[in-house]
Design a protein around this motif. Structure first.
Motif, PDB file in Angstrom:
ATOM      1  N   TYR A   1      37.540  46.783  43.024  1.00  0.00           N
ATOM      2  CA  TYR A   1      37.245  45.709  41.922  1.00  0.00           C
ATOM      3  C   TYR A   1      37.321  44.149  42.225  1.00  0.00           C
ATOM      4  CZ  TYR A   1      37.034  43.211  37.174  1.00  0.00           C
ATOM      5  OH  TYR A   1      36.901  42.584  36.279  1.00  0.00           O
ATOM      6  N   GLN A   2      38.689  43.877  42.649  1.00  0.00           N
ATOM      7  CA  GLN A   2      38.829  42.706  43.026  1.00  0.00           C
ATOM      8  C   GLN A   2      37.931  42.186  44.123  1.00  0.00           C
ATOM      9  OE1 GLN A   2      43.047  42.896  44.118  1.00  0.00           O
ATOM     10  NE2 GLN A   2      43.656  43.102  41.959  1.00  0.00           N
ATOM     11  N   LYS A   3      37.574  43.187  45.230  1.00  0.00           N
ATOM     12  CA  LYS A   3      36.899  42.697  46.449  1.00  0.00           C
ATOM     13  C   LYS A   3      35.477  42.408  45.832  1.00  0.00           C
ATOM     14  CE  LYS A   3      39.091  44.897  50.175  1.00  0.00           C
ATOM     15  NZ  LYS A   3      39.193  43.893  50.996  1.00  0.00           N
ATOM     16  N   LEU A   4      34.843  43.339  45.064  1.00  0.00           N
ATOM     17  CA  LEU A   4      33.487  42.858  44.172  1.00  0.00           C
ATOM     18  C   LEU A   4      33.864  41.616  43.517  1.00  0.00           C
ATOM     19  CD1 LEU A   4      33.016  46.360  42.883  1.00  0.00           C
ATOM     20  CD2 LEU A   4      31.538  45.282  44.653  1.00  0.00           C
ATOM     21  N   SER A   5      34.559  41.199  42.792  1.00  0.00           N
ATOM     22  CA  SER A   5      34.600  40.009  42.018  1.00  0.00           C
ATOM     23  C   SER A   5      34.777  39.024  42.853  1.00  0.00           C
ATOM     24  CB  SER A   5      36.020  40.126  40.978  1.00  0.00           C
ATOM     25  OG  SER A   5      35.926  41.199  40.083  1.00  0.00           O
TER      26      SER A   5
END
Length: 141
Positions: free
Chosen positions: A41-45
């Protein structure tokens, strides 16, 4: 793997190739370690790709169910990586929580012994906990 190849792979597992699934697949594909849903999720964000965390969890569970990704439980937390031909085991540092692959699995020898005793092993999981060299440096416990 190109986006078209990802879509073909998803379709071959009877999954619709939604943009969310393709983006999550790309994150897994570009990682050389297993990742938690939060890390994905953090990488996508950080790449300005807005997929809510609940969707990330659902897609990862679906990937694991369909055999696209492998789910590992490390320190009571779920991590995911694309399915490989060989399975992986991990060393986990109890200080910095770094995960490292254990390359040579000897558990298959135990599985062979169990099969001789008419016991069919469906899966196994191995995690070794300790302190990595970086954290061990001056700490001689």
């Amino acid at each position: 793997m190109s986006e078209n190849n990802i879509k073909t792979l998803l379709n071959s597992h009877n999954l619709k190739a939604t943009w969310q699934r393709v983006e999550i697949f790309k994150v897994l594909q570009n990682s050389n370690e297993c990742l938690s849903a939060d890390q994905i999720y953090q990488k996508l964000s950080s790449n300005n790709i807005n997929i809510d965390l609940a969707t990330v969890y659902r897609v990862l569970d679906l990937f694991a169910e369909k055999g696209i990704a492998q789910k590992s439980i490390i320190n009571r937390k779920c991590f995911f990586e694309l399915k490989k031909i060989d399975h992986c085991h991990y060393f986990v540092c109890i200080k910095c929580h770094q995960k490292s692959n254990i390359v040579d699995c000897k558990i298959n020898l135990i599985e062979e012994e169990l099969s001789k005793k008419n016991f069919k092993v469906l899966s196994h999981n191995l995690e070794v906990y300790g302190i990595c060299n970086k954290c061990y440096g001056g700490d001689k416990r």
